[in-house]
Design a protein around this motif. Structure first.
Motif, PDB file in Angstrom:
ATOM      1  N   TYR A   1      21.707  52.263  27.378  1.00 54.91           N
ATOM      2  CA  TYR A   1      22.556  51.079  27.502  1.00 54.91           C
ATOM      3  C   TYR A   1      22.030  49.991  26.570  1.00 54.91           C
TER       4      TYR A   1
ATOM      5  N   CYS B   1      30.329  41.577  26.766  1.00 53.97           N
ATOM      6  CA  CYS B   1      29.042  42.097  27.265  1.00 53.97           C
ATOM      7  C   CYS B   1      28.896  43.505  26.681  1.00 53.97           C
ATOM      8  N   SER B   2      29.471  44.528  27.302  1.00 54.63           N
ATOM      9  CA  SER B   2      29.514  45.837  26.640  1.00 54.63           C
ATOM     10  C   SER B   2      30.368  45.709  25.391  1.00 54.63           C
TER      11      SER B   2
ATOM     12  N   SER C   1      22.958  46.780  38.417  1.00 56.52           N
ATOM     13  CA  SER C   1      24.282  46.319  38.022  1.00 56.52           C
ATOM     14  C   SER C   1      24.899  47.196  36.943  1.00 56.52           C
TER      15      SER C   1
ATOM     16  N   ALA D   1      36.352  47.058  28.190  1.00 57.77           N
ATOM     17  CA  ALA D   1      35.086  46.964  28.931  1.00 57.77           C
ATOM     18  C   ALA D   1      35.332  46.073  30.143  1.00 57.77           C
ATOM     19  N   GLY D   2      34.312  45.933  30.951  1.00 55.08           N
ATOM     20  CA  GLY D   2      34.464  45.162  32.175  1.00 55.08           C
ATOM     21  C   GLY D   2      34.879  43.724  31.912  1.00 55.08           C
TER      22      GLY D   2
ATOM     23  N   ASN E   1      31.870  36.658  34.472  1.00 50.25           N
ATOM     24  CA  ASN E   1      32.930  36.081  35.317  1.00 50.25           C
ATOM     25  C   ASN E   1      33.274  34.660  34.890  1.00 50.25           C
TER      26      ASN E   1
ATOM     27  N   THR F   1      32.524  40.038  43.483  1.00 56.52           N
ATOM     28  CA  THR F   1      31.944  41.358  43.260  1.00 56.52           C
ATOM     29  C   THR F   1      31.527  41.854  44.639  1.00 56.52           C
TER      30      THR F   1
ATOM     31  N   ASP G   1      35.699  42.159  40.898  1.00 52.44           N
ATOM     32  CA  ASP G   1      34.868  42.654  39.797  1.00 52.44           C
ATOM     33  C   ASP G   1      34.335  44.014  40.219  1.00 52.44           C
TER      34      ASP G   1
ATOM     35  N   HIS H   1      39.143  45.059  38.339  1.00 49.72           N
ATOM     36  CA  HIS H   1      38.831  45.822  37.138  1.00 49.72           C
ATOM     37  C   HIS H   1      37.758  46.812  37.522  1.00 49.72           C
TER      38      HIS H   1
ATOM     39  N   ASN I   1      34.617  49.448  35.933  1.00 48.38           N
ATOM     40  CA  ASN I   1      33.800  49.785  34.776  1.00 48.38           C
ATOM     41  C   ASN I   1      33.669  51.300  34.763  1.00 48.38           C
TER      42      ASN I   1
ATOM     43  N   HIS J   1      32.465  53.062  32.651  1.00 50.04           N
ATOM     44  CA  HIS J   1      31.146  53.436  32.144  1.00 50.04           C
ATOM     45  C   HIS J   1      30.067  53.183  33.175  1.00 50.04           C
TER      46      HIS J   1
HETATM   47  C1  LIG Z   1      28.775  42.730  37.966  1.00 46.45           C
HETATM   48  C2  LIG Z   1      29.254  42.908  36.559  1.00 46.45           C
HETATM   49  N1  LIG Z   1      30.440  42.419  36.197  1.00 46.45           N
HETATM   50  C3  LIG Z   1      30.912  42.563  34.940  1.00 46.45           C
HETATM   51  C4  LIG Z   1      30.186  43.207  33.982  1.00 46.45           C
HETATM   52  C5  LIG Z   1      30.714  43.291  32.585  1.00 46.45           C
HETATM   53  O1  LIG Z   1      31.078  44.592  32.224  1.00 46.45           O
HETATM   54  P1  LIG Z   1      31.089  45.052  30.702  1.00 46.45           P
HETATM   55  O2  LIG Z   1      29.697  45.051  30.221  1.00 46.45           O
HETATM   56  O3  LIG Z   1      31.688  46.394  30.705  1.00 46.45           O
HETATM   57  O4  LIG Z   1      31.915  44.088  29.937  1.00 46.45           O
HETATM   58  C6  LIG Z   1      28.950  43.754  34.311  1.00 46.45           C
HETATM   59  C7  LIG Z   1      28.143  44.464  33.298  1.00 46.45           C
HETATM   60  O5  LIG Z   1      26.972  44.406  33.174  1.00 46.45           O
HETATM   61  C8  LIG Z   1      28.471  43.605  35.638  1.00 46.45           C
HETATM   62  O6  LIG Z   1      27.303  44.114  35.998  1.00 46.45           O
END
Ligand SMILES: Cc1ncc(COP(=O)(O)O)c(C=O)c1O
Ligand SMILES: Cc1ncc(COP(=O)(O)O)c(C=O)c1O
Lengths: 443, 478, 443, 478
Positions: A97, A325-326, B70, B130-131, B167, B208, B237, B259, B261, B263
């Motif tokens: 990662y 982020c990702s 996380s 992505a998230g 967020n 979350t 989340d 949403h 993730n 991945h």
């Molecule tokens: C709780 C939480 N929300 C959102 C995200 C963001 O996701 P992404 O990295 O896929 O954009 C993450 C990623 O680390 C996360 O841990």
């Protein structure tokens, strides 16, 4: 049902015992009963690997893999060298990662640093980031970089890829920014309109090179106008074209972005692709996303690390330059490996072959009655022709021959075709295309 | 390690393309690049060694224990990679006519159906890459929803202080103001604080669940009521869905939008930072706002919808990180009805087991039952010995393990956020516990050793300050 | 021309200068001019990667990949799990050589040690080697293990795979050994013949289980006879069958050999495959080829190393137990990974599915008029039927349906078909086969 | 490292197959296996980590400099692997009807033609699976040839003392007696010794050229004459063809039979010890003895011949290590007419360059022009410092390099046999030279350090004596 859980029932029982729990369900005591799912998920039972493979292979079998592709419009089939695929599938690159722990992540970090350097070289810019999602979001993020309280109006050329334009619109809508679409005239950005409409609220002008119709625009002139109005300039550039075409920097852009898919990434039905972003020195700290920097470890050894993190969401939260982020790190590594494999000569060769084949094709296609070129402008590897026959029928006919024909345009140029030629298309294939088109007219 | 540029020798290259078989064409001089193009000049063997070396200095899930809180670093099954590599998927142009991509479209629809069932949502879009991209998408949906009802005063998004940085950042991108509410003593949303925060300007709440402390928001029904009653929407989340999938569905606890993730929860690999996939699901009343294009089905034929009247537009070009979605789909098909909750339970069991094995030494920030992860605080340890969470993390590196997430969530001082995941064995957790305990001892007896750690890694601690102060962001050819 | 040479002309010139040489040709001064090649090689000019790929893909395109395969006869299509392919293609496993330097080769060494252990488990034997070329050469090498000055006559059952028999014959011819082929009777080894002909010169009796016709022979009885005559016994066993069938050891064999291809190795038009060899303790030092042993390093850490090298060619030269040097190490690693993936339950499941499907198929095929079973004997996953129609026509018909039919036998059973069924064949496929056969009869 | 058996947990497994879709069948009790089957019980994630760990403790060509003399560890191009993995090759059953395998047959024919041109031979068989297997095949051809002429007294094969161990071992397998002849002062075949050795019982001579000292047998024409005149045949051990391919052809220097090591000269990877491929070529007069089946061509159609009357039979099942042949074929097509000699020259240049950079410190066993490799002797060093060839080798390990072949050829004491290959760069050779020189200094100043080497590797020097004396050759479950 395939299980990837490495604890047997017996071991799990030991663990439950250790926790003093009677059953698995006790793990979820905190969840109010009334919201718990009753009766389980209404999805099929799990399947063995062989079954899943068969099911997915059957799905893949329902898609048609074209032997010959003359369609681009934002996704380009180039040759992907074997070494690139081998490198991109290396297990640890795939399963790591974000390199939060630099001491055990120098590989990923260095690969990004190398990618950043190559993107700077391609675009002529000073700084690049580690990637964003794709070309469209790169455009949107670039706009955000330019907007501030004083200047928050956005100008985008209508010759931008329609998906990109739609994305930029959504981002502007979200942020409550005014977006002005600079109209297209004869296939290129209407410079007069731009000149007239830019004002002291204008933050940025963004255009694509070559544009959606394949045309190499006079970006320099546009950017000059923008600069004079005090707005920043963004060029969304095809990275293969950048190997031979005037760089964004040379054209006077402040920011260069683009879709990196042509750099060794497969078509993949549209993703994952690779958004790249680079800018002049002054804007570095406004770049979104990850950036890798060079530093030293305590023993003085060169090392790489995520840096300038004060821009990012995990530090700045609501004040961050972006929420990203990702990103698309593995695609960035792939692109860097592709550029290393091709080298300066090879990348230029790809570009020159695209250029040559497209012009060869254009010459022969446009000499067919009814297939005239729509625009009288220089192009790279895509161009638009009229079509004297029903476009759908033509496409169906080509399909029978295993050929994916050019992209049938919608909107103002409905009924016209956007053709694309790359180094993958042999003369033989192009001649065959021309022959089929000819037959089609005669019928 | 050498940079690839340092392996370059002028004049070398790989011979990839045949000579051009049509006449050359030249651009006008003023359209040509003036600047030299300094890419590496190397043979294939050199490239191969270079990346072999880079890989050897990269820690992946296959290298060992990787409990990065996380991030759900679970095992990435190989069959999924093989499927994503099939020419029938990998070589498909995104703009092929619909009848030639029925397999792709069916896969997207199938993934949508399965994930809607898992989340309790009615519709889902796979466009978000992505998230964070999903969050942004969801927030734009919220914006559009209120606007469509002529409700223009809803400018605020409530976000608990435990939330991930994406967020609030997403809220800003969507033109909202973030209202941060602090958590209660128990680490959960403080209902009173929430009540105080909601109002006519509330566009929605992002939550979350389980939250980033690894705790299930057990008052979720009350929370939903408070927000809904105030006229706001509930955003989920989904980064932490893993421990509750198949057990409780966000849709059943009042969420309007989620949403995921892929991945994280659905085993697609993280790629050293991406690509991921962050599909967004919503309840039916929001469907008309979803981004386009959308996959539709009619008489067993699949096709892309045109523009919807109320759509928010597009989040990116084409349809999302398609190959990533495929991998998740293969994973869901593999696990199926029983496998999904089984994986969730394994994640929770592993986390609680490890937490209990450590709680006598390391202080658990919010004790009690955790879900997939737990957060330790090294604050007492630091007070006692001077050894910080970061020192412990670096000590772990010397033991061949990836550290947990450190210094997040921000409300826990000296946080160590441990997420073993479902695919970790008792054996490897026991081994990790042993190391964590040894490091504690070490901290007490020889703190300096931990300040010095790591010593066995390819490089030692970095000078991050200089890196940020005098940034060197690209190779200098001169 | 693709070049993998990492020195530019300029650097090569520097090197030549350093050597005091005027040109490349000077490097070859030692070679008499008259034997040097004049005018260069008469082969095509070098090609780019893309061209080579196209040429080779065109060749691959001239082969037919059958969706459904009912043919075995020494090469078996089993399911190969994704993890097995991923592991077997790991770069360092692929590019390393024989682990002469154990300190940096523990990975390869341990993989072989694990392979040896698994082969011992499968066969019930005490020791296994690191592999030989294939099943046929494993048979030949096993025979060599048993021969000495006093006993040098070799008995081999006629029910051995014809290619193996031919190979054994060649090896015996080379070494000047007498070979007696024990005739086949009703599809199995003629025990009476064996009993009558074994004598004090007889070194070894070798048979295959299941035999070439798929039949599970009474190996125990044969080996008993051999033992009583003072000869050693060798069983060439299908490793999938070994998961459920009586082991060579249980049958009284001294040596077990076989073809390891069914253990996760693709059909590959016949190679590379994997010869495995295992034996009872007493014969260990007669085994050919590499053997890995466990030991310790000077710090007492467990480690693995090539051992018992005093048997081998690089030490013993003309007195070595064999000439083998390079073996099939990567295939051995693949097989070990396959066995780990399947596990005891999974491997038995493969065997049981083969067994079940073959018997299901046999029941239905043999109930068709003219397709009677030729032999009345228990079989594993292959069996022989008669064929009431022209075999070639039948095969052609199946081919049209994407089916590779059973193997048309030659020799004594000409006109008969050797069918094979594995876990890869679904009931649906088998039913379809039966339907086609039925149609064929009615036509 | 754990053994895979030590990672096993009873009850675990990967779920690979669907349930059986036909009725079960059971073998008779007396046909069933009685013994327990103790294979590992592991999940896929565990397997993946296991082999990732094993790989990390394996040194391959991509890991670094690998100048293992006589083994030609050149770079293995990735395109070749991709080609060998095409379903149109990898999924083809060896017993498919000829018209469904025209591509395989054409590939074999094409490889035969190209390699015949490169070696100066008329025919070639791809059945032999490795070099030693090729030697054996060639020797059986020799045997059959003499026999076919009624010449039964030819029972001896002459082999120079520099020859690889497989040469005499193969001779034995083919029922010959080996006559070893010692080399001259110059490391070449001593013509007088050869003349003395040949006679009516001479079946043939096996020769490696360049020989294992890296020297070209410049008297090859005379050698051939001596042997032929005595009625023997000339066999070429092609393991060292690399430095002379495209420069001089064995067939043009009098050889009747050659084997090639495709896994050396033609860039196919070594696989940790195999598979290789050892095709055997011969002059026309020997063709009728070649093993069957053989690929024939008629009107553009390819097919397998049936049994030839005079064939020696078969060397293995089917047709050889087909996929390995494919890789070599792709390599030859890539290099082509100019690339083949270019690679040869690069190999020779690299070897001579490195030799000259070392010869002032390490003694070259047979000075002069070398071909692809050169042999150093650490004997003077050992006398002076006590540091042996083995110690130097172990010292190299600590520097991240694979040592050269040591203690071979046997006629050189304390031999270090260095073969850089054509795919090594000047840069990496210079780096290696630096290390070799440093180790020499170290030997002089601190010999004990080298006796102790390696110290940085995963394990240190092994107790090989106990390993052979009390062999533990399999895991003990108890
Ligand atoms: C709780 C939480 N929300 C959102 C995200 C963001 O996701 P992404 O990295 O896929 O954009 C993450 C990623 O680390 C996360 O841990
Ligand atoms: C000179 C020489 N001859 C023969 C061989 C044997 O080749 P193989 O290992 O392929 O059997 C070798 C291999 O090391 C060799 O170096």
């Amino acid at each position: 049902m395939g299980s990837y859980i490495p604890n047997s029932k017996a071991e799990q029982q030991k663990m439950l015992d250790f926790l003093g729990l009677a059953s698995f369900d006790d793990l979820y005591n905190e969840i109010p009963d009334k919201v718990k799912l009753k009766g389980g998920l209404n999805i099929p039972a799990g399947k063995s690997e062989l079954e899943v493979r068969r099911q997915m292979e059957a799905l893949a079998g329902k898609n048609k893999v074209f032997r010959t592709i003359f369609r681009g419009a934002g996704a380009y089939r180039h040759y992907i060298p074997a070494i690139v695929k081998a490198v991109a599938s290396k297990e640890r690159f795939v399963t790591a990662y974000t390199p939060y722990q630099p001491e055990i992540s120098q590989g990923v970090l260095q690969s990004i640093f190398e990618f950043q350097t190559m993107i700077c070289e391609l675009t002529g810019m000073d700084t690049a980031n580690a990637s964003v999602y794709d070309g469209a979001t790169a455009c949107a993020e670039a706009i955000t970089m330019c907007v501030d309280r004083k200047r928050d109006e956005v100008f985008v050329s209508a010759t931008l890829h329609p998906d990109y334009l739609r994305t930029v619109k959504t981002y502007c809508y979200a942020a409550g920014r005014k977006l002005v679409v600079v109209p297209e005239k004869d296939g290129v950005t209407d410079l007069a309109f731009l000149k007239e409409n830019l004002n002291e609220k204008s933050a940025v002008f963004l255009m694509q090179q070559p544009n959606f119709y394949g045309i190499i625009e006079d970006a320099e002139a546009c950017f000059k106008v923008a600069r004079e109005a005090g707005a920043k300039s963004v060029m969304c550039i095809n990275p293969i074209f950048a190997a031979i075409g005037k760089t964004p920097r040379e054209c006077g852009a402040d920011i260069a972005v683009g879709e990196g898919q042509p750099l060794g990434i497969s078509l993949s039905f549209g993703g994952p692709y690779l958004g790249f972003m680079a800018c002049v020195q002054e804007l570095t700290r406004r770049l979104p996303g990850r950036i890798v920097g060079q530093t030293k470890d305590i023993e003085g050894k060169r090392a790489f690390v995520l840096t300038l993190q004060a821009r990012e969401q995990h530090i700045r939260r609501e004040k961050a330059s972006s929420n990203i982020c990702s990103n698309q790190a593995l695609c960035a590594l792939t692109a860097a490996c592709y550029m290393s494999t091709m080298g300066p000569t090879g990348l230029k060769e790809v570009a020159n072959q695209c250029l040559a084949k497209a012009h060869y094709a254009a010459k022969h296609i446009s000499s067919l009655p009814g297939y005239e070129l729509v625009f009288d402008a220089e192009f790279f590897h895509e161009f638009v022709t009229r079509c004297p026959v029903d476009v759908n029928k033509l496409m169906a006919k080509l399909e029978e021959e295993g050929i994916l024909g050019g992209y049938p345009l919608e909107g103002p140029y409905e009924g016209c075709i956007l053709w694309c030629f790359t180094e993958m298309n042999t003369k033989e294939e192009i001649d065959r295309l021309v022959a089929i088109l000819k037959e089609g007219i005669q019928e | 390690m050498k940079l690839i540029f340092e392996r370059s020798t002028p004049g070398l290259s790989c011979e990839i393309l045949p000579p051009c078989d049509v006449e050359a064409y030249e651009l006008k001089a003023e359209q040509q690049r003036g600047q030299e193009l300094r890419l590496p000049e190397v043979t294939e063997g050199e490239i191969s060694r270079h990346y072999t070396e880079l890989e050897s200095q990269t820690f992946g899930v296959n290298s060992g224990y990787y409990p990065l809180g996380s991030c759900t670093m679970k095992y990435n099954p190989k069959i999924n990679e093989e499927i994503a590599g099939l020419p029938g998927f990998a070589d498909i142009h995104p703009l092929q006519p619909a009848h030639t991509v029925q397999g792709c479209l069916e896969a997207l629809r199938l993934a949508e159906k399965l994930l809607c069932e898992i989340t309790g949502m009615d519709y889902m879009t796979f466009q978000p890459a992505a998230g964070a991209h999903g969050e942004f998408t969801g927030l734009v949906l919220i914006k559009k929803y209120h606007e469509s009802r002529g409700d223009k005063k809803r400018t605020k998004i409530i976000v608990p202080d435990t939330a991930h940085g994406t967020n609030p950042a997403s809220a800003t991108m969507a033109g909202f103001t973030t209202v941060s509410i602090s958590s209660g003593q128990d680490g959960l949303v403080d209902l009173e604080a929430l009540k105080a925060a909601v109002g006519e300007d509330t566009a929605g709440l992002m939550l979350t669940n389980p939250n980033t402390l690894g705790l299930f928001e057990k008052n979720i029904v009350e929370i939903a009521e408070i927000v809904h009653q105030a006229g706001g929407l509930l955003y989920y989340d989904g980064a932490n869905l893993n421990p509750v999938m198949g057990i409780v569905r966000p849709g059943d606890t009042g969420f309007d939008i989620v949403h995921l993730n892929l991945h994280k929860t659905f085993s697609t690999p993280h790629g050293g930072g991406g690509p991921g996939s962050g599909p967004v699901g919503c309840k039916a009343f929001l469907a008309k706002f979803l981004p386009v294009p959308r996959v539709e089905e009619k008489d067993g034929e699949f096709y892309f919808s045109g523009d919807y009247e109320n759509t928010i537009g597009s989040m990116k070009a084409f349809y999302g990180n398609f190959l990533v979605v495929l991998k998740a789909l293969a994973y869901i098909l593999t696990l199926g009805r029983e496998g999904i909750p089984e994986a969730a339970k394994s994640a929770v069991l592993n986390a609680n087991y490890m937490m209990k094995k450590l709680e006598d030494l390391y202080q658990v920030a919010y004790p009690g039952r955790c879900m997939h992860e737990f957060v330790l605080t090294a604050e007492p340890l630091k007070k006692k010995t001077g050894v910080s969470a970061l020192d412990i993390a670096k000590g772990l590196l010397d033991n061949g393990m990836h550290p947990p997430t450190v210094y997040f969530p921000l409300i826990v001082h000296e946080a160590l956020m441990v997420e073993p995941t479902d695919t970790e064995s008792k054996q490897s957790i026991d081994e990790a516990v042993k190391v964590y305990r040894e490091l504690y001892e070490k901290a007490c007896t020889d703190p300096e050793a931990l300040h010095q750690a790591p010593v066995k890694t390819a490089v030692r601690r970095l000078d991050e300050v200089t890196a940020a102060r005098n940034p060197i962001l690209r190779y200098n050819f001169d």
